[in-house]
Scaffold this active site. Structure first.
Site, PDB file in Angstrom:
ATOM      1  N   HIS A  74       0.864  -1.184   0.000  1.00  0.00           N
ATOM      2  CA  HIS A  74       0.000   0.000   0.000  1.00  0.00           C
ATOM      3  C   HIS A  74       0.904   1.238   0.000  1.00  0.00           C
ATOM      4  O   HIS A  74       1.189   1.804   1.053  1.00  0.00           O
ATOM      5  CB  HIS A  74      -0.878  -0.038   1.262  1.00  0.00           C
ATOM      6  CG  HIS A  74      -1.951   0.991   1.292  1.00  0.00           C
ATOM      7  ND1 HIS A  74      -3.150   0.796   1.931  1.00  0.00           N
ATOM      8  CD2 HIS A  74      -2.034   2.247   0.772  1.00  0.00           C
ATOM      9  CE1 HIS A  74      -3.913   1.871   1.798  1.00  0.00           C
ATOM     10  NE2 HIS A  74      -3.249   2.766   1.108  1.00  0.00           N
ATOM     11  N   ARG A  97       1.922   4.843   0.061  1.00  0.00           N
ATOM     12  CA  ARG A  97       1.215   6.090   0.411  1.00  0.00           C
ATOM     13  C   ARG A  97       2.036   7.282  -0.064  1.00  0.00           C
ATOM     14  O   ARG A  97       3.253   7.170  -0.218  1.00  0.00           O
ATOM     15  CB  ARG A  97       0.996   6.160   1.916  1.00  0.00           C
ATOM     16  CG  ARG A  97      -0.042   5.159   2.400  1.00  0.00           C
ATOM     17  CD  ARG A  97      -0.215   5.216   3.905  1.00  0.00           C
ATOM     18  NE  ARG A  97      -1.129   4.184   4.359  1.00  0.00           N
ATOM     19  CZ  ARG A  97      -2.443   4.314   4.430  1.00  0.00           C
ATOM     20  NH1 ARG A  97      -3.003   5.456   4.093  1.00  0.00           N
ATOM     21  NH2 ARG A  97      -3.199   3.319   4.841  1.00  0.00           N
ATOM     22  N   GLU A 131      -2.553  -1.776  -3.356  1.00  0.00           N
ATOM     23  CA  GLU A 131      -3.749  -1.083  -2.890  1.00  0.00           C
ATOM     24  C   GLU A 131      -3.416   0.378  -2.629  1.00  0.00           C
ATOM     25  O   GLU A 131      -2.275   0.727  -2.328  1.00  0.00           O
ATOM     26  CB  GLU A 131      -4.314  -1.757  -1.636  1.00  0.00           C
ATOM     27  CG  GLU A 131      -3.312  -1.842  -0.515  1.00  0.00           C
ATOM     28  CD  GLU A 131      -3.843  -2.547   0.725  1.00  0.00           C
ATOM     29  OE1 GLU A 131      -4.543  -3.556   0.593  1.00  0.00           O
ATOM     30  OE2 GLU A 131      -3.524  -2.067   1.827  1.00  0.00           O
ATOM     31  N   HIS A 139      -8.309  -6.753   6.718  1.00  0.00           N
ATOM     32  CA  HIS A 139      -8.144  -5.799   7.814  1.00  0.00           C
ATOM     33  C   HIS A 139      -8.388  -6.470   9.160  1.00  0.00           C
ATOM     34  O   HIS A 139      -9.479  -6.963   9.420  1.00  0.00           O
ATOM     35  CB  HIS A 139      -9.039  -4.561   7.696  1.00  0.00           C
ATOM     36  CG  HIS A 139      -8.260  -3.315   8.007  1.00  0.00           C
ATOM     37  ND1 HIS A 139      -7.912  -2.958   9.282  1.00  0.00           N
ATOM     38  CD2 HIS A 139      -7.693  -2.396   7.187  1.00  0.00           C
ATOM     39  CE1 HIS A 139      -7.189  -1.854   9.221  1.00  0.00           C
ATOM     40  NE2 HIS A 139      -7.025  -1.497   7.978  1.00  0.00           N
TER      41      HIS A 139
HETATM   42  N1  PXP Z   1      -6.757  -4.410   3.071  1.00  0.00           N
HETATM   43  C1  PXP Z   1      -6.575  -3.064   2.985  1.00  0.00           C
HETATM   44  C2  PXP Z   1      -7.325  -2.332   1.917  1.00  0.00           C
HETATM   45  C3  PXP Z   1      -5.686  -2.399   3.832  1.00  0.00           C
HETATM   46  O1  PXP Z   1      -5.514  -1.077   3.714  1.00  0.00           O
HETATM   47  C4  PXP Z   1      -4.969  -3.143   4.778  1.00  0.00           C
HETATM   48  C5  PXP Z   1      -3.974  -2.452   5.667  1.00  0.00           C
HETATM   49  O2  PXP Z   1      -2.961  -1.896   4.894  1.00  0.00           O
HETATM   50  C6  PXP Z   1      -5.183  -4.532   4.845  1.00  0.00           C
HETATM   51  C7  PXP Z   1      -6.083  -5.136   3.992  1.00  0.00           C
HETATM   52  C8  PXP Z   1      -4.458  -5.401   5.819  1.00  0.00           C
HETATM   53  O3  PXP Z   1      -4.878  -5.090   7.108  1.00  0.00           O
HETATM   54  P1  PXP Z   1      -4.049  -5.631   8.352  1.00  0.00           P
HETATM   55  O4  PXP Z   1      -2.710  -4.966   8.292  1.00  0.00           O
HETATM   56  O5  PXP Z   1      -4.870  -5.199   9.530  1.00  0.00           O
HETATM   57  O6  PXP Z   1      -3.954  -7.113   8.217  1.00  0.00           O
END
Ligand code: PXP
Length: 237
Positions: free
Chosen positions: A43, A45, A70, A190
């Protein structure tokens, strides 16, 4: 079997804390794949506080499983994903200053914005996914946007799981059944962890992929990354 995509943001966070190259993100991604993960998620940023643009470019050279990028679809983000052409792009609505993603898209309010981006990415040959809550109206609109998948935002499930797991999973079962009926495939992520993942995977029909970062990397402090991946994979069998 549900695929496990390992989100490696936290490895980059640790590396960036000292400014050098320990731990080596690229080596970690190679090893994570060798240890059985089905994909790597990042991800990037705008402030590059964990994954940097260069990391995304370097990772694209070594990923032989599934690469999922993402992020919020800013101009820079779209430029980056078009350069790298990963297997999947997951659009998330969080503003740059957010600590982590904290809500799914309102696909009604952002309909034309998302539709234009999804159409563009699909024409470019990238599978698209939209991060979303269990709101059925938002899921119905996601289908009009024509994304390939939705990623269900599982924080509310994880928060309620220790108190009442049946109640925690119920809206996700309903959302998954609905999404399947209207032809959208389902990812989730998440706050999934070794305690709540098995039940979620058993209860959610048609689940294609989970992306897990924070808890998995934390578990690796105790178990080591190889055993941790094996433990998560076992829960998805
Ligand atoms: N999916 C998305 C869209 C996220 O932003 C995140 C965190 O970066 C995750 C999944 C993964 O979440 P976690 O780090 O809590 O496992």
């Amino acid at each position: 079997m549900t695929k496990l995509s390992v989100n490696i943001n936290k490895i980059a966070t640790l590396r960036n804390a000292r400014g050098g190259n320990i731990p080596d993100l690229i080596k970690a991604a190679i090893d994570i794949q060798n240890f059985g993960a089905d994909g790597i998620t990042v991800h990037p940023r705008p402030d590059e506080r964990h994954i940097k643009q260069k990391d995304v470019l370097d990772l694209s050279q070594i990923i032989r499983t599934e690469f999922n990028i993402e992020g919020y679809p800013s101009e820079n983000f779209i430029k980056l994903v078009k350069t790298v052409k990963p297997h999947q792009v997951t659009l998330v609505p969080d503003p740059p200053e957010a600590i982590t993603s904290n809500a799914g898209w309102d696909t009604i309010k952002n309909f034309s914005f998302l539709k234009d981006i999804i159409t563009d990415l699909k024409e470019f040959g990238i599978r698209t996914s939209i991060f979303i809550d269990t709101n059925l109206d938002f899921i119905a609109k996601a289908s009009e946007i024509n994304c390939d998948r939705i990623e269900l935002y599982t924080e509310p499930y994880a928060a309620l799981f220790p108190i009442n797991k049946e109640k925690a999973v119920a809206p996700f079962v309903e959302a998954a059944n609905f999404a399947n009926k209207i032809g959208i495939k389902i990812n989730a992520g998440h706050d999934l962890n070794l305690q709540n993942l098995k039940y979620f995977n058993e209860k959610i029909p048609f689940l294609k992929e989970v992306s897990i970062g924070h808890a998995l990397i934390a578990d690796a402090l105790y178990l080591g990354i190889e055993k941790t991946i094996a433990a998560y994979k076992e829960l998805l069998e």
